[in-house]
Design a protein around this motif. Structure first.
Motif, PDB file in Angstrom:
ATOM      1  N   VAL A 258     -10.300  -0.319   2.415  1.00  0.00           N
ATOM      2  CA  VAL A 258      -8.941   0.227   2.303  1.00  0.00           C
ATOM      3  C   VAL A 258      -8.264   0.279   3.670  1.00  0.00           C
ATOM      4  O   VAL A 258      -7.116  -0.153   3.844  1.00  0.00           O
TER       5      VAL A 258
ATOM      6  N   ARG B 193      -7.375  -3.050   5.206  1.00  0.00           N
ATOM      7  CA  ARG B 193      -6.138  -3.569   4.616  1.00  0.00           C
ATOM      8  C   ARG B 193      -4.921  -2.871   5.226  1.00  0.00           C
ATOM      9  O   ARG B 193      -3.908  -3.503   5.523  1.00  0.00           O
TER      10      ARG B 193
ATOM     11  N   ILE C  66      -9.424   8.048  -3.541  1.00  0.00           N
ATOM     12  CA  ILE C  66      -8.542   8.052  -2.381  1.00  0.00           C
ATOM     13  C   ILE C  66      -9.388   8.180  -1.119  1.00  0.00           C
ATOM     14  O   ILE C  66     -10.489   8.748  -1.149  1.00  0.00           O
TER      15      ILE C  66
ATOM     16  N   MET D 208       0.840  -1.199   0.000  1.00  0.00           N
ATOM     17  CA  MET D 208       0.000   0.000   0.000  1.00  0.00           C
ATOM     18  C   MET D 208       0.875   1.249   0.000  1.00  0.00           C
ATOM     19  O   MET D 208       2.013   1.231   0.452  1.00  0.00           O
TER      20      MET D 208
ATOM     21  N   ASP E 109      -3.242   5.221  -1.781  1.00  0.00           N
ATOM     22  CA  ASP E 109      -4.536   4.644  -1.411  1.00  0.00           C
ATOM     23  C   ASP E 109      -5.268   5.530  -0.406  1.00  0.00           C
ATOM     24  O   ASP E 109      -6.499   5.534  -0.348  1.00  0.00           O
TER      25      ASP E 109
END
Length: 442
Positions: A183, A186, A114, A1, A78
């Motif tokens: 996101v 993760r 984003i 990431m 991200d």
């Protein structure tokens, strides 16, 4: 990431460095060119145990970098964390100008989806304002880019920030978007897999949790300070009281140590901001208003003990002060009790010489030559009429009392953190004042 972190203060630098340490590629952004240059040279702008080593480790392994260009840092990212300051306004509300300025720049720079994460401590509803500012910037560009805003408040203790981040009691994430949740899940997977709870909730609740947590801790401190002051009057020992109530599992033993008042960048600011937010909604948080008042008065307690001992006249009295930072293991002097004490002592005509292991430069920046600066803790004592301890640094806990005795004019100590046992002070022949315990007279 890949993520960007905007702001390289305590929160931003620790957040970026620790996420890099678990494998994330992190770019830290700041508008201060000199600070970024120093960071790229391995010079850390703050004192935080363990941070310098992690910065050097992760920059050498190309997981952590520093830049002044927000636009470049967002390419392929991200998520972007907003970790800039939210200083209090004159009315106690949080100043969001820096947060919203970053949000505007993000809106001017993004071209792909984003997640925008508010890491700064912000009032309830700020995430909505951030979203509106970003959307306004996108509209001015006449482009459509999907984004989500989430809240991820920090719970870092200065002096323990690295450990707190890498081994958190909990991580709070506020989001109303499943895409953003995916996101951030993760991103925080290393913590989830190591059994550190990551609690997902709505954004408003996440923002409120941060303020409520700090307000609760500040309340415990002010409560114990009031109990300590009462203990002195009735002849009780606050140490015994603290242990007695702390053994109750419903209360617990943490944040029950009385002292010379709390300071730092969080508790004073966050209590004020929460009180102000409540006022805006027509609710008066009377308990927290009392917490503020008690803390303001508690920062003056040592001064009045000193003044009373010297029969109200401090003109020409020399005071040695151990400690400047608001707490140990940091150089942060924001809202520090030492500043209040120094101001009161010097206005009363006393001469003050100070020593702190890491906060001397910060003190010079704040008050200049208002005090004298000693090279060491014992050098500060030379010719002083009394020693005052106001920060609980480890090296102050078991000092060489024979050294103190030789350097002080009088065997006189005022202890604002209860570092020493009254019985031992009595045995050594000191006159000793502490918080919530009967004074010892030589």
């Amino acid at each position: 990431m890949r993520i960007a972190v905007v702001g390289t203060g305590y929160v931003g630098l620790v957040t970026g460095t620790c996420l890099a340490n678990v494998g994330v590629t992190v770019t830290c952004v700041d508008i201060d060119k000199e600070k970024i240059q120093k960071l790229n040279e391995g010079i850390i702008p703050i004192y935080e145990p363990g941070l310098e080593e992690l910065v050097r480790k992760n920059t050498s392994q190309n997981r952590l970098s520093f830049t002044t260009s927000l636009k470049d840092s967002l390419k392929g990212a991200d998520a972007v964390f907003i970790a800039v300051g939210t200083p209090p306004n004159e009315d106690g509300s949080a100043d969001l100008q820096y947060v919203l300025a970053v949000a505007e720049e993000i809106g001017k720079s993004i071209n792909d989806y984003i997640v925008i994460v508010t890491k700064s401590t912000v009032p309830i509803g700020t995430s909505k304002k951030v979203s509106e500012v970003v959307q306004k910037s996108l509209n001015s560009r006449d482009v459509k880019v999907d984004f989500d805003v989430a809240s991820n408040p920090e719970f870092l203790r200065e002096g323990n920030a690295v450990q707190d981040f890498l081994q958190p009691e909990r991580v709070i994430v506020g989001t109303d978007s499943e895409r953003a949740k995916k996101v951030l899940k993760r991103l925080y997977r290393p913590f989830i897999e190591s059994n550190h709870p990551v609690l997902f909730m709505d954004i408003f609740s996440a923002e409120m949790t941060k303020y409520a947590a700090n307000a609760m801790l500040a309340t415990r401190i002010s409560f114990m300070n009031e109990i300590a002051n009462l203990c002195e009057e009735v002849g009780a020992n606050v140490d015994n009281v603290r242990k007695g109530i702390g053994s109750d599992s419903r209360i617990g033993s943490k944040f029950l140590f009385p002292g010379a008042g709390y300071g730092g960048s969080c508790f004073p600011k966050d209590v004020k901001a929460l009180v102000r937010t409540a006022d805006e909604f027509g609710i008066s948080l009377e308990v927290l208003k009392a917490v503020e008042d008690v803390n303001y008065k508690q920062k003056q307690v040592l001064f009045y003990k000193i003044k009373e001992h010297f029969n109200g006249n401090l003109e020409g009295i020399k005071i040695a002060l151990w400690g400047l930072a608001f707490k140990a293991n940091t150089d942060d002097m924001r809202e520090a009790s030492s500043l209040v004490l120094i101001d009161l002592l010097t206005k009363a005509g006393a001469e003050v010489v100070v020593y702190d292991p890491v906060a001397m430069d910060e003190c010079r920046k704040r008050i200049g030559n208002k005090v004298d600066y000693a090279k060491g803790q014992y050098e500060a004592l030379e010719g002083a009429d009394a020693l005052v301890v106001i920060t609980e640094w480890d090296e102050f806990r078991v000092p060489k009392f024979t050294y103190i005795e030789k350097r002080l004019k009088n065997k006189l100590i005022f202890d604002g953190r209860n570092l020493y046992e009254p019985a031992i002070m009595n045995e050594f022949g000191y006159t000793y004042y502490s918080i919530g315990r009967k004074e010892v007279k030589a």
